[in-house]
Design an enzyme around this catalytic site. Structure first.
Site, PDB file in Angstrom:
ATOM      1  N   CYS A 162       0.676  -1.192  -0.166  1.00  0.00           N
ATOM      2  CA  CYS A 162      -0.025  -0.016   0.078  1.00  0.00           C
ATOM      3  C   CYS A 162       0.838   1.353  -0.060  1.00  0.00           C
ATOM      4  O   CYS A 162       1.078   1.810   1.089  1.00  0.00           O
ATOM      5  CB  CYS A 162      -0.981   0.011   1.268  1.00  0.00           C
ATOM      6  SG  CYS A 162      -2.248   1.396   0.859  1.00  0.00           S
ATOM      7  N   CYS A 345      -6.306   1.423  -4.641  1.00  0.00           N
ATOM      8  CA  CYS A 345      -5.764   2.344  -3.629  1.00  0.00           C
ATOM      9  C   CYS A 345      -6.145   3.400  -3.257  1.00  0.00           C
ATOM     10  O   CYS A 345      -6.545   4.559  -3.703  1.00  0.00           O
ATOM     11  CB  CYS A 345      -4.160   2.869  -4.062  1.00  0.00           C
ATOM     12  SG  CYS A 345      -3.117   3.600  -2.924  1.00  0.00           S
TER      13      CYS A 345
HETATM   14  P1  FAD Z   1      -0.570 -10.730   4.057  1.00  0.00           P
HETATM   15  O1  FAD Z   1      -1.823 -10.477   3.628  1.00  0.00           O
HETATM   16  O2  FAD Z   1       0.462  -9.840   4.754  1.00  0.00           O
HETATM   17  O3  FAD Z   1      -0.297 -12.378   4.546  1.00  0.00           O
HETATM   18  C1  FAD Z   1       0.940 -13.047   4.498  1.00  0.00           C
HETATM   19  C2  FAD Z   1       0.829 -14.022   5.474  1.00  0.00           C
HETATM   20  O4  FAD Z   1       1.883 -14.998   5.129  1.00  0.00           O
HETATM   21  C3  FAD Z   1       0.592 -13.899   6.923  1.00  0.00           C
HETATM   22  O5  FAD Z   1      -0.531 -14.361   7.409  1.00  0.00           O
HETATM   23  C4  FAD Z   1       1.938 -14.200   7.472  1.00  0.00           C
HETATM   24  O6  FAD Z   1       1.787 -14.721   9.018  1.00  0.00           O
HETATM   25  C5  FAD Z   1       2.067 -15.524   6.812  1.00  0.00           C
HETATM   26  N1  FAD Z   1       3.406 -15.744   6.648  1.00  0.00           N
HETATM   27  C6  FAD Z   1       4.687 -15.210   6.516  1.00  0.00           C
HETATM   28  N2  FAD Z   1       6.010 -15.679   6.745  1.00  0.00           N
HETATM   29  C7  FAD Z   1       5.562 -17.036   6.554  1.00  0.00           C
HETATM   30  C8  FAD Z   1       6.165 -18.030   6.569  1.00  0.00           C
HETATM   31  N3  FAD Z   1       7.563 -18.067   6.532  1.00  0.00           N
HETATM   32  N4  FAD Z   1       5.721 -19.322   6.519  1.00  0.00           N
HETATM   33  C9  FAD Z   1       4.334 -19.429   6.207  1.00  0.00           C
HETATM   34  N5  FAD Z   1       3.430 -18.168   6.401  1.00  0.00           N
HETATM   35  C10 FAD Z   1       4.272 -16.925   6.271  1.00  0.00           C
HETATM   36  N6  FAD Z   1      -4.381  -2.894   0.425  1.00  0.00           N
HETATM   37  C11 FAD Z   1      -5.457  -2.376  -0.154  1.00  0.00           C
HETATM   38  O7  FAD Z   1      -5.841  -2.948  -0.968  1.00  0.00           O
HETATM   39  N7  FAD Z   1      -5.993  -1.063   0.196  1.00  0.00           N
HETATM   40  C12 FAD Z   1      -5.581  -0.301   1.294  1.00  0.00           C
HETATM   41  O8  FAD Z   1      -6.110   0.579   1.417  1.00  0.00           O
HETATM   42  C13 FAD Z   1      -4.349  -0.745   2.063  1.00  0.00           C
HETATM   43  N8  FAD Z   1      -3.979  -0.239   3.083  1.00  0.00           N
HETATM   44  C14 FAD Z   1      -2.948  -0.660   3.679  1.00  0.00           C
HETATM   45  C15 FAD Z   1      -2.532  -0.028   4.865  1.00  0.00           C
HETATM   46  C16 FAD Z   1      -1.562  -0.534   5.657  1.00  0.00           C
HETATM   47  C17 FAD Z   1      -1.014   0.473   6.896  1.00  0.00           C
HETATM   48  C18 FAD Z   1      -0.754  -1.700   5.498  1.00  0.00           C
HETATM   49  C19 FAD Z   1       0.188  -2.367   6.448  1.00  0.00           C
HETATM   50  C20 FAD Z   1      -1.335  -2.366   4.308  1.00  0.00           C
HETATM   51  C21 FAD Z   1      -2.314  -1.863   3.538  1.00  0.00           C
HETATM   52  N9  FAD Z   1      -2.822  -2.613   2.150  1.00  0.00           N
HETATM   53  C22 FAD Z   1      -3.707  -2.210   1.660  1.00  0.00           C
HETATM   54  C23 FAD Z   1      -2.014  -3.654   1.898  1.00  0.00           C
HETATM   55  C24 FAD Z   1      -2.547  -5.273   1.958  1.00  0.00           C
HETATM   56  O9  FAD Z   1      -2.620  -5.344   3.083  1.00  0.00           O
HETATM   57  C25 FAD Z   1      -1.614  -6.202   1.491  1.00  0.00           C
HETATM   58  O10 FAD Z   1      -1.348  -5.788   0.184  1.00  0.00           O
HETATM   59  C26 FAD Z   1      -2.175  -7.580   1.783  1.00  0.00           C
HETATM   60  O11 FAD Z   1      -2.439  -7.818   2.726  1.00  0.00           O
HETATM   61  C27 FAD Z   1      -1.332  -8.612   0.969  1.00  0.00           C
HETATM   62  O12 FAD Z   1      -1.870  -9.678   0.852  1.00  0.00           O
HETATM   63  P2  FAD Z   1      -0.562 -11.147   0.997  1.00  0.00           P
HETATM   64  O13 FAD Z   1      -1.435 -12.394   1.291  1.00  0.00           O
HETATM   65  O14 FAD Z   1       0.391 -11.040   0.064  1.00  0.00           O
HETATM   66  O15 FAD Z   1       0.024 -10.674   2.519  1.00  0.00           O
END
Ligand code: FAD
Length: 425
Positions: A162, A345
């Protein structure tokens, strides 16, 4: 060593991992395992509103167990090694998990050591970040108790999840200062390593107006290279300066966005993009989300090396593509589903105002909400951000249901039809 085998193994039970697992289950796929160490699931996009005092941090978290789709095996462990040439991974507690197909969605890892003084600074009473569940409430404490002075908001130059979040909290803080009569005795500075406020010109035009409205001193091409917490100073390198000049900006309040990289076990694996080993994102075809060298490996979400912004909305949009292409690969077919680079976004520009930026790989605005002009700040979009999107996330996206607006383009259905279809299927 304990070993187990699953047809499909998903690493990470965050946004990308759970949405993909739920879609695969709805499509009738079996023998799926998710490796996820955390027993909590976080809706991170709302952390911006936690930092602004609008939402409690507890509202962003639920038990992971509620969202592991039924019939999916949960391996409550973290991955520490990948062996894609031999189709297995190893977990921290020493289980060897073998797979036919692998989906990587472990998100990012905060690189707290990338900036000297960063780790120490967030432990002081003047510095915070919304990029951490436990620190987001501190951001609100800093804003609420601010009495005037220098409020500095930082944006790094390397990819972060983000990328709009650092400026959202700045606008909210400035709006709060304005409403409480503090803005007049406050200097709000945006120290960004990027070349401008936003990469898409239509949205940049609106946001430059917002910067002007609050009287923000926006410093671009300023890369944060050090924080001196004992002096409350942030040191920025001028990126375009031939002599590498540095400027010191004093702060009374500093919001940082920690640099982010792929988790270590990804960076150390052959699946990481060798062209960019420091960041270590998983190499994928930007449309099919499949690894170009390992045909049984897919990645999505923040860890995927696509050339666009990392957002939860992108992960939700990538999930059906990954699910569809993986099922094609399982049947020996070529992957036909394509991710078009969609990014959403929602840039909050003040209390009660939001600009919904949506665009694709071509960098052109691609609004999905019908009948309203989302190219300007709106109150209804603020309501969507605060109430609508969290509801859609917990009840539709994580359940593998198509989300109105988000999936309108590829299905060719109106948001209403998608809504109706999601609840009967
Ligand atoms: P995540 O949701 O972070 O999940 C990753 C998972 O992998 C976690 O559960 C973690 O525990 C697990 N993991 C980590 N390491 C390991 C390992 N070694 N083995 C097994 N599992 C592991 N997005 C939007 O679309 N709109 C917004 O307005 C927005 N605002 C945001 C504001 C903030 C402050 C933040 C921090 C993020 C924001 N986001 C937003 C971004 C959004 O939250 C992420 O892009 C999204 O969560 C990505 O999904 P993901 O599955 O890639 O990662």
């Amino acid at each position: 060593m304990q070993t187990e085998h699953h047809k499909i193994v998903i690493v990470g039970g965050g946004t990308g991992g759970i949405v993909t697992a739920a879609i695969l289950r709805r499509a009738g796929e079996g023998d799926i395992a998710i490796v996820e160490p955390s027993d909590k699931h976080y809706y991170q996009p709302i952390w911006t509103l936690v930092g602004a005092g609008e939402v409690r941090k507890e509202q962003s978290v639920r038990d992971e167990a509620r969202y592991i789709p039924s019939g999916v095996t949960w391996i409550k462990d973290s991955v520490c090694e990948l062996a894609p040439d031999r189709n297995y991974l190893v977990t921290r507690s020493g289980i060897q998990v073998r797979y036919d197909f692998l989906i990587l969605a472990p998100g990012v890892q905060m690189d707290w050591d990338a900036i000297p003084g960063l780790k120490e600074a967030v432990a002081t009473p003047y510095v915070s970040t919304n990029y951490d569940f436990n620190l987001a409430p501190k951001t609100w404490e800093l804003i609420k108790n601010f009495k005037g002075g220098n409020a500095v908001f930082h944006m790094p130059g390397t990819p972060i999840k983000c990328p709009g979040a650092p400026q959202k909290i700045m606008y909210l803080a400035a709006d709060y200062f304005r409403k409480n009569g503090i803005l007049g005795r406050t200097k709000v500075t945006y120290g960004s390593a990027l070349g401008g406020i936003y990469g898409i010109k239509e949205y940049a035009a609106v946001l430059n107006g917002v910067v002007e409205r609050y009287g923000i001193d926006a410093r671009y091409n300023h890369e944060l290279v050090e924080i001196r917490p004992e002096k409350k100073e942030a040191i920025f390198r001028l990126k375009n300066d031939p002599e590498n000049k540095q400027v010191t900006i004093p702060y009374d309040l500093l919001h940082v966005a920690p640099p982010q990289v792929a988790p270590d076990f990804i960076r150390q694996s052959p699946l990481a993009d060798q062209q960019n080993p420091r960041m270590g994102w998983v190499k994928v075809d930007q449309h099919t989300m499949r690894h170009p060298n390992y045909q049984n490996v897919f990645a999505l979400g923040d860890v995927a090396g696509t050339p666009n912004a990392k957002t939860g909305a992108s992960a939700c949009k990538q999930a059906p593509v990954v699910a569809s292409n993986l099922m094609s690969a399982m049947r020996g077919k070529e992957p036909a589903a394509r991710y078009n680079g969609y990014v959403a976004c929602p840039i909050i520009t003040g209390y009660g105002r939001m600009l919904l930026c949506e665009f694709d790989y071509a960098g052109k605005p691609s609004p999905t909400v019908p009948l309203v002009d989302t190219l300007k700040e709106r109150y209804d979009m603020w309501l969507l951000k605060k109430y609508g999107l969290p509801w859609l996330y917990w009840n539709m996206a994580l359940r593998g249901r198509q989300v109105p607006f988000l999936h309108a383009q590829e299905t060719g259905l109106s948001p209403g039809r998608i809504w109706a279809k999601s609840w009967v299927s």
